[in-house]
Every structure is written in C-alpha cells, then in structure tokens.
Design a protein around this motif. Structure first.
Motif, PDB file in Angstrom:
ATOM      1  N   SER A  47       0.833  -1.193   0.000  1.00  0.00           N
ATOM      2  CA  SER A  47       0.000   0.000   0.000  1.00  0.00           C
ATOM      3  C   SER A  47       0.873   1.250   0.000  1.00  0.00           C
ATOM      4  CB  SER A  47      -0.911   0.008   1.229  1.00  0.00           C
ATOM      5  OG  SER A  47      -0.146   0.166   2.408  1.00  0.00           O
ATOM      6  N   ALA A  48       0.244   2.371  -0.378  1.00  0.00           N
ATOM      7  CA  ALA A  48       0.978   3.633  -0.381  1.00  0.00           C
ATOM      8  C   ALA A  48       1.401   4.020   1.022  1.00  0.00           C
ATOM      9  CB  ALA A  48       0.106   4.719  -1.003  1.00  0.00           C
ATOM     10  N   ALA A  49       0.558   3.720   2.022  1.00  0.00           N
ATOM     11  CA  ALA A  49       0.910   4.055   3.402  1.00  0.00           C
ATOM     12  C   ALA A  49       2.161   3.316   3.845  1.00  0.00           C
ATOM     13  CB  ALA A  49      -0.249   3.727   4.338  1.00  0.00           C
ATOM     14  N   LEU A  50       2.308   2.058   3.444  1.00  0.00           N
ATOM     15  CA  LEU A  50       3.501   1.301   3.813  1.00  0.00           C
ATOM     16  C   LEU A  50       4.740   1.883   3.160  1.00  0.00           C
ATOM     17  CD1 LEU A  50       5.006  -1.012   5.079  1.00  0.00           C
ATOM     18  CD2 LEU A  50       4.223  -2.498   3.229  1.00  0.00           C
ATOM     19  N   VAL A  51       4.629   2.250   1.886  1.00  0.00           N
ATOM     20  CA  VAL A  51       5.754   2.876   1.192  1.00  0.00           C
ATOM     21  C   VAL A  51       6.168   4.158   1.897  1.00  0.00           C
ATOM     22  CG1 VAL A  51       6.502   3.951  -0.952  1.00  0.00           C
ATOM     23  CG2 VAL A  51       5.149   1.850  -1.021  1.00  0.00           C
ATOM     24  N   HIS A  52       5.174   4.967   2.275  1.00  0.00           N
ATOM     25  CA  HIS A  52       5.479   6.229   2.944  1.00  0.00           C
ATOM     26  C   HIS A  52       6.032   5.986   4.340  1.00  0.00           C
ATOM     27  CE1 HIS A  52       4.691  10.060   5.041  1.00  0.00           C
ATOM     28  NE2 HIS A  52       4.973  10.580   3.873  1.00  0.00           N
ATOM     29  N   PHE A  53       5.491   4.989   5.039  1.00  0.00           N
ATOM     30  CA  PHE A  53       5.978   4.658   6.375  1.00  0.00           C
ATOM     31  C   PHE A  53       7.457   4.294   6.324  1.00  0.00           C
ATOM     32  CE2 PHE A  53       6.609   1.783   9.966  1.00  0.00           C
ATOM     33  CZ  PHE A  53       6.011   2.489  11.000  1.00  0.00           C
ATOM     34  N   THR A  54       7.837   3.522   5.322  1.00  0.00           N
ATOM     35  CA  THR A  54       9.242   3.164   5.155  1.00  0.00           C
ATOM     36  C   THR A  54      10.082   4.402   4.856  1.00  0.00           C
ATOM     37  OG1 THR A  54       8.517   1.040   4.243  1.00  0.00           O
ATOM     38  CG2 THR A  54      10.819   1.665   3.903  1.00  0.00           C
ATOM     39  N   LEU A  55       9.553   5.295   4.014  1.00  0.00           N
ATOM     40  CA  LEU A  55      10.262   6.522   3.661  1.00  0.00           C
ATOM     41  C   LEU A  55      10.484   7.403   4.881  1.00  0.00           C
ATOM     42  CD1 LEU A  55      11.390   8.405   1.456  1.00  0.00           C
ATOM     43  CD2 LEU A  55       9.077   9.331   1.206  1.00  0.00           C
ATOM     44  N   TYR A 143      -2.376   6.115   9.096  1.00  0.00           N
ATOM     45  CA  TYR A 143      -1.531   7.006   8.306  1.00  0.00           C
ATOM     46  C   TYR A 143      -2.344   8.165   7.731  1.00  0.00           C
ATOM     47  CZ  TYR A 143       0.643   8.789   4.087  1.00  0.00           C
ATOM     48  OH  TYR A 143       1.107   9.624   3.109  1.00  0.00           O
ATOM     49  N   HIS A 144      -3.501   7.871   7.174  1.00  0.00           N
ATOM     50  CA  HIS A 144      -4.299   8.937   6.574  1.00  0.00           C
ATOM     51  C   HIS A 144      -4.930   9.840   7.624  1.00  0.00           C
ATOM     52  CE1 HIS A 144      -3.715   7.772   2.459  1.00  0.00           C
ATOM     53  NE2 HIS A 144      -3.867   6.519   2.823  1.00  0.00           N
ATOM     54  N   GLY A 145      -5.168   9.306   8.812  1.00  0.00           N
ATOM     55  CA  GLY A 145      -5.564  10.186   9.904  1.00  0.00           C
ATOM     56  C   GLY A 145      -4.484  11.195  10.223  1.00  0.00           C
ATOM     57  N   GLY A 146      -3.224  10.797  10.030  1.00  0.00           N
ATOM     58  CA  GLY A 146      -2.109  11.716  10.243  1.00  0.00           C
ATOM     59  C   GLY A 146      -2.123  12.893   9.286  1.00  0.00           C
ATOM     60  N   ILE A 147      -2.687  12.727   8.090  1.00  0.00           N
ATOM     61  CA  ILE A 147      -2.801  13.836   7.145  1.00  0.00           C
ATOM     62  C   ILE A 147      -3.770  14.879   7.687  1.00  0.00           C
ATOM     63  CG2 ILE A 147      -3.574  14.484   4.834  1.00  0.00           C
ATOM     64  CD1 ILE A 147      -2.523  11.823   3.830  1.00  0.00           C
ATOM     65  N   TYR A 148      -4.956  14.433   8.122  1.00  0.00           N
ATOM     66  CA  TYR A 148      -5.906  15.362   8.738  1.00  0.00           C
ATOM     67  C   TYR A 148      -5.268  16.060   9.933  1.00  0.00           C
ATOM     68  CZ  TYR A 148      -9.419  12.480   6.272  1.00  0.00           C
ATOM     69  OH  TYR A 148     -10.141  11.788   5.342  1.00  0.00           O
ATOM     70  N   LEU A 168     -13.196  14.723  12.701  1.00  0.00           N
ATOM     71  CA  LEU A 168     -14.131  15.349  11.763  1.00  0.00           C
ATOM     72  C   LEU A 168     -13.776  15.017  10.315  1.00  0.00           C
ATOM     73  CD1 LEU A 168     -14.570  18.865  13.420  1.00  0.00           C
ATOM     74  CD2 LEU A 168     -16.171  16.941  13.464  1.00  0.00           C
ATOM     75  N   GLY A 169     -12.479  14.992   9.997  1.00  0.00           N
ATOM     76  CA  GLY A 169     -12.060  14.639   8.648  1.00  0.00           C
ATOM     77  C   GLY A 169     -12.431  13.211   8.294  1.00  0.00           C
ATOM     78  N   SER A 170     -12.228  12.289   9.239  1.00  0.00           N
ATOM     79  CA  SER A 170     -12.587  10.895   9.014  1.00  0.00           C
ATOM     80  C   SER A 170     -14.096  10.743   8.867  1.00  0.00           C
ATOM     81  CB  SER A 170     -12.077  10.033  10.168  1.00  0.00           C
ATOM     82  OG  SER A 170     -12.467   8.688  10.008  1.00  0.00           O
ATOM     83  N   LEU A 171     -14.848  11.421   9.726  1.00  0.00           N
ATOM     84  CA  LEU A 171     -16.306  11.340   9.659  1.00  0.00           C
ATOM     85  C   LEU A 171     -16.815  11.918   8.337  1.00  0.00           C
ATOM     86  CD1 LEU A 171     -18.916  10.614  11.185  1.00  0.00           C
ATOM     87  CD2 LEU A 171     -18.907  12.943  12.117  1.00  0.00           C
ATOM     88  N   GLN A 172     -16.229  13.013   7.903  1.00  0.00           N
ATOM     89  CA  GLN A 172     -16.633  13.607   6.625  1.00  0.00           C
ATOM     90  C   GLN A 172     -16.439  12.616   5.487  1.00  0.00           C
ATOM     91  OE1 GLN A 172     -14.098  16.592   4.523  1.00  0.00           O
ATOM     92  NE2 GLN A 172     -15.794  18.016   4.949  1.00  0.00           N
ATOM     93  N   TRP A 173     -15.289  11.940   5.476  1.00  0.00           N
ATOM     94  CA  TRP A 173     -15.047  10.970   4.411  1.00  0.00           C
ATOM     95  C   TRP A 173     -16.017   9.798   4.504  1.00  0.00           C
ATOM     96  CZ3 TRP A 173     -12.498  10.749  -0.038  1.00  0.00           C
ATOM     97  CH2 TRP A 173     -12.439   9.503  -0.660  1.00  0.00           C
ATOM     98  N   GLU A 174     -16.226   9.256   5.690  1.00  0.00           N
ATOM     99  CA  GLU A 174     -17.091   8.094   5.847  1.00  0.00           C
ATOM    100  C   GLU A 174     -18.519   8.390   5.393  1.00  0.00           C
ATOM    101  OE1 GLU A 174     -16.458   4.867   7.094  1.00  0.00           O
ATOM    102  OE2 GLU A 174     -14.368   5.453   6.790  1.00  0.00           O
ATOM    103  N   VAL A 175     -18.994   9.611   5.623  1.00  0.00           N
ATOM    104  CA  VAL A 175     -20.378   9.966   5.295  1.00  0.00           C
ATOM    105  C   VAL A 175     -20.524  10.383   3.837  1.00  0.00           C
ATOM    106  CG1 VAL A 175     -22.251  11.598   5.762  1.00  0.00           C
ATOM    107  CG2 VAL A 175     -20.974  10.580   7.665  1.00  0.00           C
ATOM    108  N   PHE A 176     -19.584  11.205   3.348  1.00  0.00           N
ATOM    109  CA  PHE A 176     -19.756  11.822   2.028  1.00  0.00           C
ATOM    110  C   PHE A 176     -18.839  11.259   0.937  1.00  0.00           C
ATOM    111  CE2 PHE A 176     -20.916  15.120   5.158  1.00  0.00           C
ATOM    112  CZ  PHE A 176     -22.231  15.333   4.780  1.00  0.00           C
ATOM    113  N   GLY A 177     -17.772  10.532   1.297  1.00  0.00           N
ATOM    114  CA  GLY A 177     -16.772  10.161   0.313  1.00  0.00           C
ATOM    115  C   GLY A 177     -16.963   8.830  -0.360  1.00  0.00           C
ATOM    116  N   GLY A 194      -4.259   8.410  13.876  1.00  0.00           N
ATOM    117  CA  GLY A 194      -3.820   9.672  13.295  1.00  0.00           C
ATOM    118  C   GLY A 194      -3.148  10.576  14.299  1.00  0.00           C
ATOM    119  N   LEU A 195      -3.585  10.529  15.555  1.00  0.00           N
ATOM    120  CA  LEU A 195      -2.925  11.293  16.615  1.00  0.00           C
ATOM    121  C   LEU A 195      -1.465  10.871  16.763  1.00  0.00           C
ATOM    122  CD1 LEU A 195      -5.565  11.382  19.493  1.00  0.00           C
ATOM    123  CD2 LEU A 195      -4.506  13.375  18.463  1.00  0.00           C
TER     124      LEU A 195
END
Length: 500
Positions: A47-55, A143-148, A168-177, A194-195
């Motif tokens: 996954s992209a998160a794993l690639v970034h985690f390694t980076l 990882y994506h929670g870390g972006i928010y 709020l960012g996660s909830l927004q995605w879950e409801v609307f994305g 993400g914290l």
C-alpha cells in the motif's frame, strides 16, 4: 479510508468495492450488512501508506544523533500559535474532495459513486464494522488520519485540538466520500492512530524545515518536509508559509534525538506445530526523540519512540511497528542517582507475523524508573497499565466473522527494563499481556502475550557499530464458546549488526 492491496481470497459476486482517502491506492473489499460478509485476509502490504511509512524512517535515519545544551536564557516554551480554524476545516474538505475526485473521475471506482441519497442514508443510518484487510484498517487508516491531524497542527491547533479535526475529517469521508455505510473501526483507527502517527510526522518534518532559508535550499527543504508530511506540506502551501521568510521556532529541534538501524538474519517458527519458517533477512529502524528523564516536558510527544521491523518475505514486508508517545509526566521522586516519574502514554501497535496479526490503539498510566550507575550508564524500567481503545486480533474465521480477525477493546500491562547509555540499550527485557473482549467477530475473548529478550553490544563505539540478537515469543489464547481451540505461539530469533 485507504486500503492495502495484494493477494486476497476470491471475491464474492456480491462484494462491493471500497477505496479511501489514499492517493491512487488500490481498491479492496469491504463487508456491507445488506450484502453479507466475505473472507478478507491480509496477504499483501504493497500500500501507499507502507511505502510512505518506510520513507519516513529512512529519511529520519539521516538525522544525526545529538544531545544539546540549552542556553540559560532560552524560553521554556514558545508563545501559542494563531489558530486558523476555518482554514483548517477548508483544507481537510479540499483534501477529501481532491482524493475523491481522483478515485471517481480517473480511477472510476464503484464505491466513490455518491449522491445526496447516499449521503442522507449515511447521515441517518447506523455504523458498521467493516471487513477490510488487516493492513488497510491497521496501517493505512492511521496514516491517513495523520494527514488530517497535520493540517490542524500546521494551522495552530494543539495535539488534542488536532485530534478533534482528525475525527471530523474521518467522519466527513465516511459519510460523504463513499457509498458504503460508515465504519466504526475506521473512525477509531483513523482518529486515534492519526494522533500518534501524525504527531511523529509533525515533529520529524519540523526538524527538516528552516523558515530562514531562501532559494533552492528553501525549496529543497520544503519539498522534503512535504514528502515526509503531506498534510503539513499542503497547509504550508495554502497559507504561503512554504516561501515566507521568518524565524524558525526553537522547539522544532529537540534536545535529544537519535536514529539507529540494524540488519541481520531472522528465523520464525510455530511453537504449537514445531515447524520452523524459512530464514530471511531483517532490517530494523528506530527513532528516539526526547527523554523524559533528561528533558523538560511541555507538550504531548515531547518524548516519543518509534520502532519498525522489515523482513524480506513479500506478503509480510512490514513485520512489526510501534509508536509510543509521552502525553504527560510528573516527578514522584528525584534523587541525584535515581528518579521515579508518573506518566501517561499513547501507543500505536502493529504486528504481522505469519498468521499472527495484532493491531491496536491504546493509552496507559505508567511508572518510569531510572537509576544512574556510572556516568551515562543507567538502568531504566517502565510499567504501563494500558486501556486498549480498540484492537484487531487474528482469529480463525467463524460464522460471525470471515474477515480473519476480531475487533474489541481490552486491558493490558507492559513491563520493560534495560541497561544502557542513552540512546543505546545494551541489554533489555520486555513483557506484554493484554485481554481483549470481542465486540465484532467470533464470540470469544483473547489473551495475547509477547515476551522479548534482546542485546546490542557496542563493538566499535566510535563508529556506532554493534552486534546483537533477540528472542521473541508471541502467544495468543482464545476462549471460544463450545469450541476447544489451543493456543497459538510464534517464536522469533534474530541476530544483527547495528548502526547508531
């Protein structure tokens, strides 16, 4: 949220497709209550998160170790930054919209086909527990929670305030994305994970940035920090901070920081069947930021540790990862030779070893002890009493869960002791035990245990080279109603060369 890809079980003809908030990430499968469950196992971690985690770890390893002395007139803490509340909310919405647009109009994924009717259903309906791959839920979502989170931090939010924005960012995605019902485990893993991961990314990117630099140097530093921390990079561009010249906050450089690596041979096995796995290469990377005994503490994660192990077997490239960040600390006893502190930690844990998988978000109350023996040589010990907010634990598929792992909260304890000279641990011992109560999955409780004995002896100290090894045992005992299931035990043995 984003999902890891790789080999998976054959897809049910009724299975819906799901993607997430990762840029150009492969889709993966998810359960819908109306459509039934499907079998999903984590058989790949590309996954992209794993690639970034390694980076992240590779870039951080380039920082030199240091222990600085602060001048007597240095301020103990900077003035609070101005909060840009509406800008932060707008940037989170912009990020979600951009990622949704890529998936909808370029990748043309089914799950991104949303409309007002879907939004109304998601707003008024109930949450579910999804059946995404283990890697997707336990690695990609945090990882994506870390972006928010970093959008909030770069807009002047504190650790806790950024946590609210992450939710709020996660909830927004879950409801609307996406057109799947919102997921309980997604919200928890994205928000709490993400914290932890977000604050680590914020601290490491701060060490790269230099607000006083100009020209090509400034551009290179901003690009490197943005690559390491995309959420913060976006925010700095939106607010013009990426090219505005000004002072660099003193707090961006910790007094104590060290990164170190190890490479060697790993042998895994199954203690129940007596079978030994195939030997493979191991690479480990670790970070130590701040020290609760040697530094002043002002904010969450002024001291944290991050460790990861990578192995050559493709299906389980990231074998183990842990983040532990100090949230608060107060001294109980301070003597010239020894100290006792009372602290609170946040933990992010990820273990993927063969068919043994554990991922969790937890918090602890902790006792920390240090006894100075001679010069910088000391003995340290920590006792953590943990509350596990949510854990994912591999289990045999059952009539209530064909996902391959169960979800639930729990309680745990960790005891660690080590002899060394900061940040080098010469000999260490660690034992963890957690009881997990299943909320979604097979009707059972789990007892998971991990023991580890390790040594890392300096050979050429002036070059930072050492030789070491470790013995680990992972064990899971499951109590399933009306079934007699024996324990699962996975030992690991490794020898390595270390570089500090």
């Amino acid at each position: 949220m984003a999902g890891g890809a790789g080999q998976s079980h054959p897809q049910s003809p009724h299975a819906c497709r799901r993607g997430g908030t990762g840029l150009l990430l492969p889709t993966y499968k998810r359960r819908s209550r109306a459509l039934g469950r499907m079998a999903v196992r984590s058989e790949g971690t590309n996954s992209a998160a794993l690639v970034h985690f390694t980076l992240v770890l590779l870039l951080a390893a380039a920082f030199p170790a240091h222990a600085e002395e602060l001048p007597a007139d240095a301020p103990v803490a900077p003035a609070p930054a101005r909060r840009h509340v509406w800008l932060a909310l707008g940037e989170v919405t912009l990020a979600n919209t951009a990622i949704w647009s890529v998936n909808r109009f370029i990748r043309k994924t089914d799950w991104s086909d949303v409309n007002p009717e879907v939004w109304k259903r998601n707003l008024t309906g109930s949450f579910e527990w999804d059946a995404d791959k283990f890697t997707a839920n336990q690695l990609d979502h945090p990882y994506h929670g870390g972006i928010y989170y970093n959008i909030g931090r770069d807009n002047g939010f504190t650790y806790w305030e950024s946590g609210v924005l992450t939710f709020l960012g996660s909830l927004q995605w879950e409801v609307f994305g996406e057109n799947n019902p919102p997921s309980t485990n997604d919200i928890i893993n994205t928000s709490l994970g993400g914290l932890a991961i977000g604050e680590v990314l914020y601290r490491l990117s701060s060490m790269i940035l230099d607000n006083g630099a100009t020209g090509w140097k400034r551009g290179g530093l901003e690009a490197a920090a943005g690559l390491l921390n995309p959420g913060r990079g976006l925010s700095r561009v939106v607010r013009g901070e990426a090219w505005r010249v000004g002072p660099t906050p003193r707090e961006w450089t910790p007094r104590h920081f060290s990164s170190f690596a190890r490479a060697g041979y790993l042998q895994e096995g199954d203690a129940v069947t007596g079978q030994a796995g195939q030997g493979q290469l191991l690479v480990g990377l670790s970070l130590r930021y701040g020290d609760p005994f040697l530094d002043e503490f002002h904010k969450p994660f002024d001291s944290f540790a991050m460790d990861a192990s990578f192995i050559t077997r493709q299906a389980h490239f990231l074998s183990q990862a842990e983040v532990q960040g100090l949230l608060a600390v107060t001294p109980l006893v301070r003597r010239p030779q020894w100290q006792v502190l009372l602290g609170a930690y946040q933990f992010y844990d990820y273990v993927d070893i063969g068919n043994y998988q554990v991922g969790s978000q937890s918090f602890s109350g902790s006792l920390l002890y240090r006894h100075v023996l001679n010069g910088s040589l000391d003995v340290r010990a920590t006792l953590d009493l943990r509350g596990v907010a949510l854990a994912a634990l591999s289990s045999d598929p059952s009539e209530t869960n064909e996902r391959g792992y169960d979800y639930g909260p729990g309680l745990g304890a960790t005891l660690r002791a080590a002899l060394g000279s900061w940040p080098w641990e010469y000999v260490g011992l660690e034992f963890k035990a957690s009881w997990i109560r299943t909320l979604d999955g097979a009707p059972n409780d789990h007892l998971i245990q991990e023991g580890r004995l390790h040594a890392d002896i300096p050979v050429f100290r002036e070059l930072g080279l050492g030789l070491g090894g470790s013995i680990q045992l992972f064990r899971r005992d499951s109590l399933i109603l009306d079934e007699n299931i024996g324990p699962q035990a996975n030992p690991r043995f490794q020898v390595f060369v270390s570089w500090h």
